[in-house]
Design an enzyme around this catalytic site. Structure first.
Site, PDB file in Angstrom:
ATOM      1  N   ASP A 182     -59.267 -31.113  67.150  1.00 21.68           N
ATOM      2  CA  ASP A 182     -58.506 -30.065  66.453  1.00 21.68           C
ATOM      3  C   ASP A 182     -57.203 -29.867  67.238  1.00 21.68           C
ATOM      4  OD1 ASP A 182     -59.752 -27.509  64.472  1.00 21.68           O
ATOM      5  OD2 ASP A 182     -57.729 -27.359  65.317  1.00 21.68           O
TER       6      ASP A 182
ATOM      7  N   LEU B 285     -55.661 -27.003  67.043  1.00 22.44           N
ATOM      8  CA  LEU B 285     -55.662 -25.546  67.203  1.00 22.44           C
ATOM      9  C   LEU B 285     -54.490 -24.876  66.487  1.00 22.44           C
ATOM     10  CD1 LEU B 285     -56.834 -25.347  70.950  1.00 22.44           C
ATOM     11  CD2 LEU B 285     -58.230 -25.246  68.889  1.00 22.44           C
TER      12      LEU B 285
ATOM     13  N   ALA C 263     -57.047 -29.781  57.971  1.00 27.89           N
ATOM     14  CA  ALA C 263     -56.054 -29.824  56.888  1.00 27.89           C
ATOM     15  C   ALA C 263     -55.143 -28.619  56.989  1.00 27.89           C
ATOM     16  CB  ALA C 263     -56.759 -29.793  55.527  1.00 27.89           C
TER      17      ALA C 263
ATOM     18  N   SER D 151     -61.097 -30.445  47.488  1.00 25.18           N
ATOM     19  CA  SER D 151     -61.108 -29.011  47.177  1.00 25.18           C
ATOM     20  C   SER D 151     -61.251 -28.793  45.686  1.00 25.18           C
ATOM     21  CB  SER D 151     -59.785 -28.404  47.650  1.00 25.18           C
ATOM     22  OG  SER D 151     -59.648 -27.104  47.136  1.00 25.18           O
TER      23      SER D 151
ATOM     24  N   TYR E 156     -50.738 -28.371  47.613  1.00 28.36           N
ATOM     25  CA  TYR E 156     -52.002 -28.523  48.358  1.00 28.36           C
ATOM     26  C   TYR E 156     -52.962 -29.430  47.594  1.00 28.36           C
ATOM     27  CZ  TYR E 156     -56.725 -27.134  49.899  1.00 28.36           C
ATOM     28  OH  TYR E 156     -58.028 -27.128  50.320  1.00 28.36           O
TER      29      TYR E 156
ATOM     30  N   VAL F 231     -61.205 -13.010  49.777  1.00 33.34           N
ATOM     31  CA  VAL F 231     -61.623 -11.669  49.326  1.00 33.34           C
ATOM     32  C   VAL F 231     -62.795 -11.086  50.101  1.00 33.34           C
ATOM     33  CG1 VAL F 231     -60.741 -11.545  46.975  1.00 33.34           C
ATOM     34  CG2 VAL F 231     -62.909 -12.674  47.379  1.00 33.34           C
TER      35      VAL F 231
HETATM   36  N1  LIG Z   1     -63.025 -22.803  53.100  1.00 29.03           N
HETATM   37  C1  LIG Z   1     -63.002 -23.113  51.807  1.00 29.03           C
HETATM   38  O1  LIG Z   1     -63.421 -22.317  50.954  1.00 29.03           O
HETATM   39  C2  LIG Z   1     -62.465 -24.461  51.359  1.00 29.03           C
HETATM   40  C3  LIG Z   1     -62.357 -24.701  49.980  1.00 29.03           C
HETATM   41  C4  LIG Z   1     -61.865 -25.927  49.550  1.00 29.03           C
HETATM   42  C5  LIG Z   1     -61.530 -26.906  50.470  1.00 29.03           C
HETATM   43  N2  LIG Z   1     -61.631 -26.648  51.801  1.00 29.03           N
HETATM   44  C6  LIG Z   1     -61.253 -27.728  52.736  1.00 29.03           C
HETATM   45  O2  LIG Z   1     -62.237 -27.812  53.750  1.00 29.03           O
HETATM   46  C7  LIG Z   1     -61.634 -28.154  55.000  1.00 29.03           C
HETATM   47  C8  LIG Z   1     -62.022 -27.134  56.064  1.00 29.03           C
HETATM   48  O3  LIG Z   1     -61.604 -25.835  55.638  1.00 29.03           O
HETATM   49  P1  LIG Z   1     -61.766 -24.536  56.530  1.00 29.03           P
HETATM   50  O4  LIG Z   1     -61.952 -23.402  55.611  1.00 29.03           O
HETATM   51  O5  LIG Z   1     -62.752 -24.765  57.615  1.00 29.03           O
HETATM   52  O6  LIG Z   1     -60.292 -24.424  57.150  1.00 29.03           O
HETATM   53  P2  LIG Z   1     -59.797 -23.866  58.555  1.00 29.03           P
HETATM   54  O7  LIG Z   1     -58.336 -23.610  58.422  1.00 29.03           O
HETATM   55  O8  LIG Z   1     -60.674 -22.751  59.027  1.00 29.03           O
HETATM   56  O9  LIG Z   1     -60.009 -25.122  59.514  1.00 29.03           O
HETATM   57  C9  LIG Z   1     -59.158 -26.233  59.502  1.00 29.03           C
HETATM   58  C10 LIG Z   1     -58.990 -26.684  60.943  1.00 29.03           C
HETATM   59  O10 LIG Z   1     -58.131 -27.836  60.959  1.00 29.03           O
HETATM   60  C11 LIG Z   1     -57.253 -27.730  62.066  1.00 29.03           C
HETATM   61  N3  LIG Z   1     -56.060 -28.512  61.805  1.00 29.03           N
HETATM   62  C12 LIG Z   1     -55.083 -28.253  60.884  1.00 29.03           C
HETATM   63  N4  LIG Z   1     -54.119 -29.193  60.956  1.00 29.03           N
HETATM   64  C13 LIG Z   1     -54.511 -30.066  61.911  1.00 29.03           C
HETATM   65  C14 LIG Z   1     -53.930 -31.258  62.429  1.00 29.03           C
HETATM   66  N5  LIG Z   1     -52.760 -31.727  61.987  1.00 29.03           N
HETATM   67  N6  LIG Z   1     -54.598 -31.917  63.413  1.00 29.03           N
HETATM   68  C15 LIG Z   1     -55.773 -31.440  63.886  1.00 29.03           C
HETATM   69  N7  LIG Z   1     -56.359 -30.312  63.436  1.00 29.03           N
HETATM   70  C16 LIG Z   1     -55.730 -29.638  62.458  1.00 29.03           C
HETATM   71  C17 LIG Z   1     -56.974 -26.249  62.192  1.00 29.03           C
HETATM   72  O11 LIG Z   1     -56.511 -25.870  63.487  1.00 29.03           O
HETATM   73  C18 LIG Z   1     -58.335 -25.635  61.837  1.00 29.03           C
HETATM   74  O12 LIG Z   1     -59.124 -25.428  62.997  1.00 29.03           O
HETATM   75  C19 LIG Z   1     -60.135 -28.257  54.732  1.00 29.03           C
HETATM   76  O13 LIG Z   1     -59.825 -29.600  54.515  1.00 29.03           O
HETATM   77  C20 LIG Z   1     -59.943 -27.461  53.456  1.00 29.03           C
HETATM   78  O14 LIG Z   1     -58.825 -27.927  52.723  1.00 29.03           O
HETATM   79  C21 LIG Z   1     -62.091 -25.449  52.270  1.00 29.03           C
END
Ligand SMILES: NC(=O)c1ccc[n+]([C@@H]2O[C@H](COP(=O)([O-])OP(=O)(O)OC[C@H]3O[C@@H](n4cnc5c(N)ncnc54)[C@H](O)[C@@H]3O)[C@@H](O)[C@H]2O)c1
Length: 312
Positions: A33, A35, A74, A116, A139, A183
């Protein structure tokens, strides 16, 4: 069998929950990560952690033959992505391709990667099956590009890959530090702090919510069940609830009579999301956590850990 599993995005919401679950199952976990959004303190201590950007070419040096790689990192806040399509493409397209290529070079056993439900922004078919992908926002388009690259990696390199289309995932460590937080965390945090929660629009928009533990059940299946190879799966509960209903449930749990503030609707949001989960359930997976149970455990989480402050 004990496996070595690499999680990119390990400091984030889903990644940190997945790491915890995999460690509990006895696997070895390597976490990556940068961070940018995630927090170091969310990474379980037993994870071998590398602070690295997924676009960094050195990523392949951290991976080993037979690793299972989860690509969760992401740029994923839709409004941030609308503001900066160049960085969105850089992280979600170039970064994604770099993770696929690093996995190929290292000889990884499999890649499981995050798409997603935003891919269904342009579809009005409900419940929405996987074939309906019609992205609109930057996105969602970036996630579609990742999907096209995954297909090419499968075509040219025969890589084992599974794509997961998460709907609204909720549970401990959900990221609330956004201009407009998800939410559930927003309602719980505001009410627990004695503040007035905000509903954007009428509150009639409906969302398909899925608890992170249910999502993790499917993650484990992706590791062990070869029928998931080369496929894409919706991960939702198959039930949608209005934002108003969520508010009422949270208020009931917290025994609050606070009336929420209503503000103008947010642009570009779908009226409803609802997953067709038949592809996943046909493999034997079922979401187990009801909304009532999930919300109650979410409230307990904040009661035990303390209630954070929202930025806005
Ligand atoms: N949470 C949801 O409801 C949801 C819904 C649809 C899709 N997603 C997808 O699931 C995945 C995880 O989502 P999440 O909710 O845990 O998100 P989050 O933002 O909590 O976690 C994403 C992590 O990726 C890290 N990150 C971002 N850019 C980076 C980079 N360039 N290099 C290394 N690390 C990087 C961030 O620091 C973060 O810790 C994502 O791909 C997101 O698009 C999540």
């Amino acid at each position: 069998m004990k496996l070595r599993i690499a999680i990119t995005g390990v400091a984030g919401f889903i990644g940190s929950n997945l790491a915890e679950r995999l460690l509990a199952e006895g696997h070895q976990v390597v976490g990556i990560d940068n961070l940018a959004y995630g927090l170091r303190e969310q990474i379980p201590a037993e994870v071998e952690f590398f602070e690295l950007d997924i676009r960094d070419r050195r990523l392949s040096e951290l991976l080993r033959p037979d690793d299972v790689v989860f690509l969760l990192a992401a740029k994923n806040c839709i409004s941030d992505c609308q503001d900066d399509p160049v960085e969105t493409a850089s992280i979600n397209v170039a970064g994604t391709v770099n993770v696929f290529e690093a996995s190929r070079r290292a000889g990884a056993a499999k890649v499981v990667y995050a798409e997603s439900s935003a891919l269904y922004e342009g579809s009005d078919v409900l419940p929405t099956p996987e074939r309906e992908a019609r992205p609109q926002s930057f996105y969602a388009v970036s996630k579609l590009a990742g999907m096209a690259f995954a297909e090419a990696f499968r075509r040219y390199h025969g890589m084992r890959m599974t794509a997961l289309r998460y709907f609204c995932v909720y549970g401990p460590r959900q990221d609330y530090r956004r201009a407009i937080p998800p939410v559930m965390s927003a309602f719980i945090i505001r009410l627990m702090r004695g503040e007035q929660p905000v509903i954007y629009g009428t509150g009639e928009k409906r969302r398909d919510f899925i608890h992170v533990n249910d999502v993790n059940d499917f993650h484990l299946r992706c590791i062990s069940d070869s029928r998931t190879d080369g496929r894409v799966f919706n991960l939702g509960s198959g039930v949608s609830y209005s934002v108003k209903k969520i508010y009422q449930q949270v208020a009931k749990l917290l025994e609050s009579s606070t009336i929420p503030a209503y503000r103008p609707d947010l642009q570009g949001e779908a009226e409803e999301t609802l997953a067709d989960i038949s592809a996943a359930t046909e493999l034997g997976w079922q979401p187990k956590i009801t909304l009532e149970q999930g919300l109650a455990s979410f409230v307990d989480y904040y009661r035990t850990r303390g209630v954070p402050q929202l930025e806005n």
